[in-house]
Design an enzyme around this catalytic site. Structure first.
Site, PDB file in Angstrom:
ATOM      1  CG  HIS A  15     -10.666   3.303  -4.469  1.00 23.73           C
ATOM      2  ND1 HIS A  15     -11.109   2.504  -3.464  1.00 23.73           N
ATOM      3  CD2 HIS A  15      -9.676   4.072  -3.913  1.00 23.73           C
ATOM      4  CE1 HIS A  15     -10.434   2.755  -2.358  1.00 23.73           C
ATOM      5  NE2 HIS A  15      -9.547   3.711  -2.613  1.00 23.73           N
ATOM      6  CG  ASP A  30      -1.127   2.018  -3.944  1.00 21.24           C
ATOM      7  OD1 ASP A  30      -1.313   2.527  -5.066  1.00 21.24           O
ATOM      8  OD2 ASP A  30      -1.480   2.541  -2.876  1.00 21.24           O
ATOM      9  CG  ASP A  51      -0.872   7.862  -0.022  1.00 24.22           C
ATOM     10  OD1 ASP A  51       0.041   7.600  -0.832  1.00 24.22           O
ATOM     11  OD2 ASP A  51      -1.989   7.314  -0.042  1.00 24.22           O
ATOM     12  CE  LYS A  76      -1.817   9.116  -4.045  1.00 24.80           C
ATOM     13  NZ  LYS A  76      -1.851   7.753  -3.471  1.00 24.80           N
ATOM     14  CG  ASP A  99       1.044   6.309  -5.372  1.00 25.72           C
ATOM     15  OD1 ASP A  99       0.132   5.654  -4.823  1.00 25.72           O
ATOM     16  OD2 ASP A  99       1.985   6.813  -4.731  1.00 25.72           O
ATOM     17  CD  GLU A 146      -3.804   6.386  -7.241  1.00 22.82           C
ATOM     18  OE1 GLU A 146      -3.667   5.317  -6.598  1.00 22.82           O
ATOM     19  OE2 GLU A 146      -3.973   7.484  -6.701  1.00 22.82           O
ATOM     20  CG  ASN A 168      -5.359   8.090   0.718  1.00 25.08           C
ATOM     21  OD1 ASN A 168      -6.564   8.099   0.954  1.00 25.08           O
ATOM     22  ND2 ASN A 168      -4.637   6.984   0.717  1.00 25.08           N
ATOM     23  CB  SER A 169      -8.750   7.775  -3.084  1.00 28.84           C
ATOM     24  OG  SER A 169      -7.868   7.358  -4.082  1.00 28.84           O
ATOM     25  NE  ARG A 220      -6.823   3.767  -6.495  1.00 31.30           N
ATOM     26  CZ  ARG A 220      -6.256   3.869  -5.301  1.00 31.30           C
ATOM     27  NH1 ARG A 220      -5.315   2.985  -4.919  1.00 31.30           N
ATOM     28  NH2 ARG A 220      -6.569   4.846  -4.479  1.00 31.30           N
ATOM     29  CB  SER A 279      -0.876  -0.028   1.261  1.00 27.17           C
ATOM     30  OG  SER A 279      -1.248   1.265   1.638  1.00 27.17           O
ATOM     31  N   GLY A 280       0.498   2.189  -0.878  1.00 32.18           N
ATOM     32  CA  GLY A 280       1.201   3.472  -0.915  1.00 32.18           C
ATOM     33  C   GLY A 280       0.984   4.250   0.370  1.00 32.18           C
ATOM     34  CG  LEU A 281      -2.484   5.244   3.833  1.00 26.88           C
ATOM     35  CD1 LEU A 281      -2.268   6.744   3.972  1.00 26.88           C
ATOM     36  CD2 LEU A 281      -3.944   4.889   4.117  1.00 26.88           C
TER      37      LEU A 281
END
Ligand code: SPV
Ligand code: MG
Length: 588
Positions: A207, A102, A75, A137, A104, A131, A139-140, A176, A63-65
């Site tokens: 997502h 992940d 992130d 980026k 990104d 994504e 975080n979403s 993504r 996970s990037g986060l």
């Protein structure tokens, strides 16, 4: 820019044929393609990756986060992509599980994506998810609707660039779709997903940040299994997993739950230790240090060390008997044992430990008894003979018997010696060896004990001819009781109180020790009794003769001599044992 149809197609939509052993990239691809619902668990470090494997997950979401969080950054692509790839390398090594990174946005344009794919393949990562946002980026779940999406053709080119770059046909690229996060609606999400599928994406990650799975389920229905669908139910976590299964989802990602559980545990423990200023309340609630060693695979290291470091580097241990107060030294040992008496600036015991360390004897167990709390030397393992008042040296040795697990030296605690004495003892290629001083009795001590009788006296011309021990006097076993066919005339010297036992000899030593322990007089026995018992068992004990160059401390006069000896050592450290210090030579 080339259109997609002009790009090489070599790596797109390849059929995978399974060889005997599946690579990690094949395993990930099979998970994505499988008809069963599969799960990827988040990891963010080598340790967490290992934990995921032990929990029996089949694959990892890098996970990037979580990776940025464990690095202490946001992130927002604050960690560089090469720093992420370095973390991945540890995760691959520690888990050997298929890892989906992940990735990104692919950390830039199509060209950055190409280089990323090359590097991921080289490091054994099974796939990457990119994504359709813009670099850098966010975080979403942080203002997702305000984040600009990538232009659709640009992202399609990036997917194609990745697919054309991979050399392993099983390497997976997951596209993504962030259209639902950014509030662009279902039609845009489906339009993008289809474009990405046609560009060669091996799966679509759809997502959503809603707390209910509604839009994911609608998407899945419309998508109708055109390609594997991956979801991240971080926000709609209360949805029963069965719902995903019946919606035909391929893979569920549990995206950040290890970094979050680690954070809560660390917050609680750090606060508690800070406030209580003690470890006593937390010790039983956290992983023991041994568990950390196990997760690091420490046993494998020890096994490899035995194979690759070879005999010259094998581990050596020492057991030092230091339980006594010291007869004749009572005025100086009111609050410390004899071994802690200061000699030329440091405790007697420290001289011994330092000598051991110089010879790579790195595990030193000291058996204390009288005022053991005063034995505060660094680099030792202190064990205590609680019954030191009524027991002898063998009972003390017995307290440390578990630490005898490699080539070992067993020694009195009150010894000072020139460095060659220990080195020569260690170099003897026999399972048992002792040092015997052949200089005239009483030459360095009023207290005479441990007279040694050997197969040959020290004629100073014994090149290559081994001398063996026949008997050592002890308080318990007088020379007269020594069983020999030859009468004992003069002793050949004095045992200085040091015994070397090879790892091979340890079972014999332990068996004799436990035999003696079963006897009625064990509490009265000393080290010479052990040597004599070994000889009775026909165990060969080789003798290394020295002529002085050591001191034992048994009374006040010994102590003064030891101080002189130590001072001479400091002034003239014997780096070259062949060139003896003239002061010592005169004294000896
Ligand atoms: C991540 O784990 O970094 C993800 C998933 O991208 S999420 O944070 O849910 O967007
Ligand atoms: Mg992410």
């Amino acid at each position: 820019m080339n259109t997609i149809s002009e790009l090489p197609l070599a790596n797109r939509h390849q059929t995978i044929t399974a060889p005997a052993a599946l690579s990690n990239s094949m395993k990930l691809r099979r998970m994505l393609d499988s008809a069963d619902l599969e799960f990827l668990m988040e990891a963010h470090s080598g340790l967490s990756a290992r934990i995921v494997k032990e929990a029996e997950f089949k694959g990892i979401w890098a996970s990037g986060l979580s990776i940025s969080a464990q690095l202490g950054v946001r992130d927002n692509n604050e960690a560089s992509w090469t720093q992420i790839v370095d973390v991945l390398e540890f995760m691959v090594d520690a888990s050997d599980l298929p890892i989906l990174l992940d990735g990104d946005t692919g950390y830039g344009n199509f060209n950055n994506m190409r280089r990323l794919v090359r590097k991921l393949e080289q490091r054994g990562v099974a796939g990457v998810c990119i994504e359709d946002k813009q670099f850098p980026k966010t975080n979403s779940f942080l203002n997702g609707e305000r984040q600009p999406l990538a232009e659709i053709n640009e992202f399609v080119g990036k997917i194609a660039a990745g697919k054309d770059t991979q050399t392993d046909p099983s390497f997976s690229i997951v596209a993504r779709v962030e259209a639902l996060i950014a509030g662009w609606g279902m039609d845009e999400a489906l339009r993008r997903a289809e474009a990405y599928r046609l560009a060669g994406a091996d799966a679509i990650l759809i997502h959503s940040k809603l707390s209910r799975p509604d839009e994911i389920l609608t998407f899945a229905k419309e998508w109708a299994r055109r390609s594997p669908l991956v979801i991240v139910p971080t926000r709609y976590y209360s949805t029963p997993t069965e719902v995903f299964r019946s919606a035909g989802i391929s893979t569920v990602i549990w995206a950040n739950h290890l970094v979050r559980s680690a954070a809560s545990a660390m917050q609680v423990i750090a606060k508690e230790i800070f406030e209580s200023e003690t470890l006593v309340n937390v010790e039983d609630r956290i992983a023991p240090v041994e568990e950390i060693f196990r997760l690091q695979n420490a046993d494998e290291y020890s096994a490899a060390e035995r194979i690759y470091l070879g005999a010259t580097n094998t581990m050596r241990v020492a057991v030092v008997l230091a339980a006594s107060r010291g007869r004749g030294l009572e005025t100086l040992t009111v609050d410390q044992p004899k071994v802690m008496l200061p000699i030329a600036g440091k405790p007697l015991l420290r001289w011994l430990i330092d000598s051991f360390k110089r010879e790579r004897i790195n595990q030193v167990t000291v058996v204390g008894g009288y005022r053991a709390e005063a034995i505060d030397q660094a680099g030792i393992n202190l064990v205590i003979n609680q019954r030191y008042m009524e027991t002898g040296e063998l009972a003390s040795l017995e307290c440390a018997v578990d630490d005898l697990e490699a080539d070992a030296v067993i020694s009195y605690g009150d010894l000072l010696f020139r460095s060659y004495v220990l080195r020569d003892l260690l170099e003897i290629n026999a399972d048992f060896a002792v040092v015997v001083d052949s200089s005239p009795p009483g030459a360095h001590s009023q207290t005479v004990r441990d007279f040694a009788y050997c197969s040959r006296s020290d004629d100073r011309d014994l090149f290559g001819r081994p001398v063996t021990l026949r008997h050592v006097d002890s308080a318990h076993s007088a020379a007269a009781s020594f069983q020999s066919t030859e009468p004992l005339a003069q002793p050949d010297g004095r045992w200085i109180g040091m015994l070397k036992v090879s790892q091979r000899g340890l079972p014999q030593l332990k068996s004799v020790l436990s035999e003696l322990k079963a006897g009625p007089d064990f509490d009265a026995l000393d080290l010479p009794d052990l040597l004599n018992a070994l000889v009775r068992r026909h165990q060969v004990i080789e003798v290394a003769y020295v002529h002085g160059h050591w001191r034992g401390v048994n009374d006040l006069e010994d102590l003064c001599r030891a101080v002189d000896f130590a001072h001479a050592q400091i002034q003239s450290p014997d780096r070259n044992p062949a060139v003896l210090d003239p002061v010592l030579r005169r004294r000896d």
